[in-house]
Design an enzyme around this catalytic site. Sequence first.
Site, PDB file in Angstrom:
ATOM      1  N   ASP A   2       0.841  -1.189   0.000  1.00 37.57           N
ATOM      2  CA  ASP A   2       0.000   0.000   0.000  1.00 37.57           C
ATOM      3  C   ASP A   2       0.881   1.245   0.000  1.00 37.57           C
ATOM      4  OD1 ASP A   2      -2.373   1.803   0.783  1.00 37.57           O
ATOM      5  OD2 ASP A   2      -3.282  -0.185   0.814  1.00 37.57           O
ATOM      6  N   HIS A  11      -3.422   6.109   3.325  1.00 38.00           N
ATOM      7  CA  HIS A  11      -4.255   4.966   2.948  1.00 38.00           C
ATOM      8  C   HIS A  11      -3.757   3.680   3.607  1.00 38.00           C
ATOM      9  CE1 HIS A  11      -5.931   1.906   0.107  1.00 38.00           C
ATOM     10  NE2 HIS A  11      -6.941   2.757   0.039  1.00 38.00           N
ATOM     11  N   SER A  62     -11.150  -0.974  -0.763  1.00 36.79           N
ATOM     12  CA  SER A  62      -9.864  -1.133  -0.072  1.00 36.79           C
ATOM     13  C   SER A  62     -10.083  -1.603   1.358  1.00 36.79           C
ATOM     14  CB  SER A  62      -9.103   0.199  -0.056  1.00 36.79           C
ATOM     15  OG  SER A  62      -8.640   0.558  -1.328  1.00 36.79           O
TER      16      SER A  62
END
Length: 575
Positions: free
Chosen positions: A141, A180, A398
């Site tokens: 990520d 994120h 996600s």
Amino acid sequence: MIKRYPSPRSRGGSFARLLLLATLTVSLARSGSRVAPDIESATGSMKNVIIQYRHNPNAADHQKIHARGGALRREWQAIHAAAYAVPAETVSSLAADPEVAYVSPDREVKGSLDYSVETINATIALQAGISGKGIGVAILDSGITTVDDLDGVGKKAGSRVVYSEDFADHSPDAKDHYGHGTHVAGVVAGNGADSTGPKYTYTFHGVAPNVQIINLRVLDKNGRGTDSGVIEAIHRAISLKSKYNIRVMNLSLGRRVFESYTQDPLCQAVEAAWNAGIVVVVAAGNNGRDDTLHTSGYGMINAPGNDPYVITVGAMKTMETPSRSDDLIASYSSKGPTLIDHVVKPDLVAPGNRIIALRAPHSLLGNAYGQNQVLHSAYMRPGDNHPSQDYFELSGTSMAAAMVSGASALLVEQQPWLTPDQVKARLMKTASKTFPATSLSIDPVTGTIYQSEYDIFTIGAGYLDVWAALHGEDANGGSAKSPTAVFDPASATVSVVFDSAGIWGTDPNWSSSVVWGTGVFQHLSSVVWGDSVVWGDTTSLGFSVIWGTSVVWGDAITNTPESVSSVNVLVYGDQ
């Protein structure tokens, strides 16, 4: 094994026009081409490409590229591939070498828990002492910033982020400057340290709060990365598998599909991890509302979620209650079948909307979207209306993928002998099959109303149920490859075809009606072929996109920047 469904013919002879257009699409497809359809889309005097060979790339292969003015960037023996920088004028001729199997550009990829943990029955697992202890989860990520909730138990336990490496910018650390990856890590593995104690009314923890985390940063500070960076990280995870007992890999990222998964180097890399014994979980994508291709969001599964081996996850809305009975599909969740290969995806769905997890300090998302910070009053006593610096709310597939990665870690902790195929099959078979026929969602920003259908291409085999999966005892052998959807123009039917060597259909306990339920099949023909539901007024266009053998995105789509709020992360969520 084949299930066949009648496909109603469109009014006014439009069905005949569909068949004609399909024929034209096939004739125009670059059948058998060894060059990716978007190879010329990049600009500049030098282009980054990935070449897959028919053998392991060697010095002679590299020398051929060097003679053309190119240079080797990276090499991956596991998938017989290498990344090069080559002069733009040589790109189209690279496949002339008989040793070359396929040439593709080094494409850009993007990152596409309050009630959620209770909704999937993970809280019961934690109460039973199943927390992912001893299991390594590789998270590919935007990096992970170490915070209290990712530490072990006890003051001297230290961080559970046991390995970090940056494949995006090659910086000495792999901190999360985007925001994120830390949130995803919190969904998988947060232990609620900063919301636990007498002054807290609610604890925000992840699904598997005791796993070890392998932090492989592949997205930069803007949430963007490349195929080659992700492939490199995947191979690093494979090499570290034994050292850290890596049993699960989470990819809450993706990009558009440009060729068959059998040619896509990103898909080949995730298959290499799968074959190495790592459960690979991938986000389906957040394009379920995208009607750019006139499909009402069908056929919008992102790569590498289009690969039939991996577990591809769509997003549900918990409706902010612990009960799953009122939960609905998020209208932005990408739907199948996959383009070109027509793989039935997603495989299952999990909570992904307005998920509370960890906030990365000083990150782009954490700073830019203050409205997503959780207020102290939501979990502290006495609470105030100041925003928390620790917890943050995000939405998207996600987050749903991270839920399934955590569930997979719990399953392999409890039953370490399970293979990736058996984990996938177990999660799908035990997933809840109870859904409404349709639901409506309202975009909180635009006010647009979206209708969702609960068909096999929207919810897959059902809604993740961790406790049911942990109580499952059956672990049949064989492959758990996702099936394929096939359209037969002669009989005007859609068939779902299962791999004869796979788990599905080998005995009654693993029949399609058991794994996928009966509801998705009952609605299949009316949903996929209903003019008003999927294809709208542009029936022939939607048909050619889904069932054609080539994908031509066009400049309007390929070169359009995709914003953080609408693609990588859904800040506002789905009401």
